[in-house]
Design an enzyme around this catalytic site. Structure first.
Site, mmCIF file in Angstrom:
data_model
loop_
_atom_site.group_PDB
_atom_site.id
_atom_site.type_symbol
_atom_site.label_atom_id
_atom_site.label_comp_id
_atom_site.label_asym_id
_atom_site.label_seq_id
_atom_site.Cartn_x
_atom_site.Cartn_y
_atom_site.Cartn_z
ATOM 1 N N TRP A 23 0.857 -1.183 0.000
ATOM 2 C CA TRP A 23 0.000 0.000 0.000
ATOM 3 C C TRP A 23 0.896 1.236 0.000
ATOM 4 O O TRP A 23 1.842 1.321 0.776
ATOM 5 C CB TRP A 23 -0.931 0.051 1.219
ATOM 6 C CG TRP A 23 -1.705 1.340 1.210
ATOM 7 C CD1 TRP A 23 -2.757 1.662 0.403
ATOM 8 C CD2 TRP A 23 -1.425 2.520 1.989
ATOM 9 N NE1 TRP A 23 -3.159 2.955 0.632
ATOM 10 C CE2 TRP A 23 -2.363 3.493 1.589
ATOM 11 C CE3 TRP A 23 -0.486 2.838 2.966
ATOM 12 C CZ2 TRP A 23 -2.392 4.780 2.152
ATOM 13 C CZ3 TRP A 23 -0.497 4.117 3.523
ATOM 14 C CH2 TRP A 23 -1.456 5.071 3.123
ATOM 15 N N LYS B 66 -7.117 2.564 -2.656
ATOM 16 C CA LYS B 66 -7.821 3.469 -1.743
ATOM 17 C C LYS B 66 -8.538 4.528 -2.563
ATOM 18 O O LYS B 66 -8.058 4.907 -3.638
ATOM 19 C CB LYS B 66 -6.781 4.113 -0.815
ATOM 20 C CG LYS B 66 -7.345 4.747 0.424
ATOM 21 C CD LYS B 66 -6.227 5.021 1.422
ATOM 22 C CE LYS B 66 -6.791 5.642 2.675
ATOM 23 N NZ LYS B 66 -5.827 5.700 3.760
ATOM 24 N N ASP C 130 -9.751 -3.242 1.232
ATOM 25 C CA ASP C 130 -9.852 -2.769 2.614
ATOM 26 C C ASP C 130 -11.270 -2.229 2.801
ATOM 27 O O ASP C 130 -11.728 -1.386 2.009
ATOM 28 C CB ASP C 130 -8.797 -1.681 2.859
ATOM 29 C CG ASP C 130 -8.789 -1.170 4.294
ATOM 30 O OD1 ASP C 130 -9.867 -0.806 4.798
ATOM 31 O OD2 ASP C 130 -7.708 -1.116 4.906
ATOM 32 N N HIS D 201 -8.733 -6.606 3.969
ATOM 33 C CA HIS D 201 -8.403 -5.908 5.207
ATOM 34 C C HIS D 201 -9.700 -5.685 5.955
ATOM 35 O O HIS D 201 -10.518 -4.842 5.559
ATOM 36 C CB HIS D 201 -7.697 -4.574 4.910
ATOM 37 C CG HIS D 201 -6.209 -4.712 4.866
ATOM 38 N ND1 HIS D 201 -5.357 -3.649 4.793
ATOM 39 C CD2 HIS D 201 -5.421 -5.821 4.918
ATOM 40 C CE1 HIS D 201 -4.107 -4.100 4.798
ATOM 41 N NE2 HIS D 201 -4.120 -5.406 4.858
ATOM 42 N N ASP E 78 -12.481 6.501 6.275
ATOM 43 C CA ASP E 78 -11.574 5.388 6.557
ATOM 44 C C ASP E 78 -10.994 5.513 7.963
ATOM 45 O O ASP E 78 -9.798 5.679 8.148
ATOM 46 C CB ASP E 78 -10.452 5.404 5.497
ATOM 47 C CG ASP E 78 -9.466 4.260 5.663
ATOM 48 O OD1 ASP E 78 -9.877 3.188 6.127
ATOM 49 O OD2 ASP E 78 -8.281 4.451 5.332
ATOM 50 N N ASP F 241 -10.838 3.462 10.485
ATOM 51 C CA ASP F 241 -10.175 2.298 11.090
ATOM 52 C C ASP F 241 -10.624 2.029 12.528
ATOM 53 O O ASP F 241 -9.795 1.857 13.415
ATOM 54 C CB ASP F 241 -8.645 2.452 11.022
ATOM 55 C CG ASP F 241 -8.129 2.327 9.609
ATOM 56 O OD1 ASP F 241 -8.247 1.238 9.035
ATOM 57 O OD2 ASP F 241 -7.620 3.327 9.066
ATOM 58 N N ASP G 273 -7.179 -4.758 9.974
ATOM 59 C CA ASP G 273 -6.537 -3.455 9.781
ATOM 60 C C ASP G 273 -7.361 -2.367 10.454
ATOM 61 O O ASP G 273 -8.323 -1.861 9.883
ATOM 62 C CB ASP G 273 -6.375 -3.156 8.276
ATOM 63 C CG ASP G 273 -5.661 -1.825 8.057
ATOM 64 O OD1 ASP G 273 -5.113 -1.263 9.022
ATOM 65 O OD2 ASP G 273 -5.654 -1.340 6.905
HETATM 66 C C1 RNT Z 1 -3.877 2.512 4.723
HETATM 67 C C2 RNT Z 1 -4.048 1.060 4.472
HETATM 68 C C3 RNT Z 1 -2.966 0.183 5.031
HETATM 69 C C4 RNT Z 1 -2.552 0.573 6.433
HETATM 70 C C5 RNT Z 1 -1.566 -0.375 7.045
HETATM 71 C C6 RNT Z 1 -0.995 0.152 8.303
HETATM 72 O O1 RNT Z 1 -4.948 3.256 4.333
HETATM 73 O O2 RNT Z 1 -5.289 0.637 4.940
HETATM 74 O O3 RNT Z 1 -3.368 -1.140 4.955
HETATM 75 O O4 RNT Z 1 -3.653 0.686 7.265
HETATM 76 O O5 RNT Z 1 -0.595 -0.701 6.138
HETATM 77 ZN ZN ZN Z 2 -5.636 -1.532 4.813
#
Ligand code: RNT
Ligand code: ZN
Length: 412
Positions: free
Chosen positions: A185, A228, A260, A287, A295, A297, A327
């Protein structure tokens, strides 16, 4: 008989009436690896000789007190985390978690020897390792460009970093006898729409071609490319977009796509994309994350989208083709707990999906009995799923009801 066993017997009978063999499902789920991300525990700080500020759109928010980990203390906690998660595990390592002692090894210089102690750790804990080059939080990525940079010294630096990363992935696979997935990434993009959108994408293509021209044994390492839609600082344009990587993988015929859950428009879900890949590609990396409006997380929950992701994999009979990696990073709650909880929720969602009488549902569907299909899907939601989950935990000596008791014994 323990309560867990007694409850399980009851639940087993109930599931049996739907044609589901819970014993078989439990045995099956124990074989499916879940890749536990190394970065929730320490806000993706890692162990490079020099700690750089987070950048490249990577941000951890929250004020929960954090630990300034030494590598030993970190590994201690990670070993405890692994024991609190049922099933087969891999550790998803980022390149900046290297063990180079006091030496400052720059990213383009990393070698398998810097990860030797991780192999020992993996063997001790009976896990595989996945890998990620770290193409952010570094002076060479400060301009927001890595593999797509028009500056050859920057571009080559990151090409070399990823080439070395793939060798390390191969090393993990060979040493552990478990194939490593190296996920790439990059943060490249810009705040405003650039006039030249094509140039950076062509340079990214060239960089990837250069990286993949290195022969790495696919038995030991397989590569994934993570797209992304937007990031902090790359709101208007991301070089490695979904369309870019999807076309790249389709055209070049190697490596897999990484989806992701947080990398799409808020109204899009990755659960609805999975089968499009499974129809035409061999493998897929997911992910497992949780976006909240963006995003963000957040810690993975036992929620509808996570269950939908798992349902798509199970219903496609693709548990051996789709690889699951966590993730997320949340700095507002205990980071140790966040890792365990998110991992358990991903697994719970998988177990829930695996307990579905899929064949029966497909039969109803193919014979036009869509009313019955909907009724059954709703009915399944209130079966005693928790009792099956408890049994799975119990098989690993994990007390599913004493989670908070466990965490009170660990350091903040
Ligand atoms: C970033 C991506 C990636 C990271 C990790 C830490 O937007 O999601 O996967 O979260 O590599
Ligand atoms: Zn990711």
């Amino acid at each position: 008989m323990t309560t867990i066993k007694r409850n399980y017997e009851v639940a087993r009978e109930i599931y049996r009436t739907y044609g589901v063999d819970t014993d078989l499902v439990i045995e099956k789920i124990k074989m499916i690896p879940l890749s536990i991300h190394c970065w929730q525990l320490d806000d993706i700080r890692g162990f490079e000789g020099k700690k750089y500020d987070l950048s490249g759109g990577i941000a951890v928010t929250g004020e929960y007190p954090k630990i300034n980990y030494s590598l030993d203390a970190y590994r201690n906690d990670m070993a405890k985390i692994l024991k609190l998660i049922p099933g087969k595990k891999k550790l998803n390592l980022h390149a900046i978690y290297l063990d180079a002692g006091n030496e400052m090894v720059d990213r383009d210089q990393i070698k398998p020897e810097h990860f030797k102690s991780w192999v020992t750790f993996a063997k001790e804990n009976n896990i595989g390792i996945d890998f990620n080059p770290t193409c952010f939080s570094h002076p060479m990525s400060q301009q927001g460009q890595t593999l797509s940079s028009s500056d050859d010294s920057i571009r080559n630096f990151w090409i070399n970093h990823i080439k070395q990363s793939r060798k390390i992935g191969e090393y993990f696979g060979k040493e552990l006898g478990i194939r490593c997935i190296t996920n790439i990434w990059i943060p490249d993009g810009s705040k405003e729409v650039p006039v030249d959108q094509l140039g950076p994408r062509k340079r990214l293509e060239q960089s990837l071609d250069e990286i993949f021209s290195d022969q790495v044994n696919p038995l030991y390492n397989m590569d994934a490319l993570e797209s992304k839609l937007f990031g902090i600082g790359t709101e208007s344009y991301v070089v490695g977009s979904h369309e870019f990587y999807t076309n790249y993988v389709a055209k070049k015929g190697h490596s897999m796509i990484c989806l992701d859950a947080g990398h799409f428009h808020p109204t899009e879900t990755i659960s609805q994309k999975i089968t499009a890949y499974l129809a035409l590609q061999d493998e897929l990396l997911i992910h497992v994350s949780r976006p909240v409006r963006w995003d963000s997380d957040h810690v993975v929950l036992f929620d509808d989208e996570t269950k939908a992701i798992m349902h798509e994999i199970v219903r496609s009979d693709a548990l051996d083709r789709v690889h699951l990696a966590l993730d997320f990073f949340d700095g507002s709650i205990n980071r140790f707990v966040a890792t365990v909880l998110g991992a358990r929720n991903a697994l719970k969602s998988l177990l829930f999906a695996m307990l579905e009488p899929t064949r029966l549902l497909k039969e109803l569907e193919s014979t036009g009995k869509t009313t019955e299909r909907l009724v059954l899907i709703e009915e399944l939601k209130t079966l005693p799923f928790g009792f099956i989950w408890d049994k799975l935990c119990d098989d690993y000596g994990i007390n599913p009801k004493d989670f908070l008791g466990e965490i009170h014994t660990i350091r903040k």
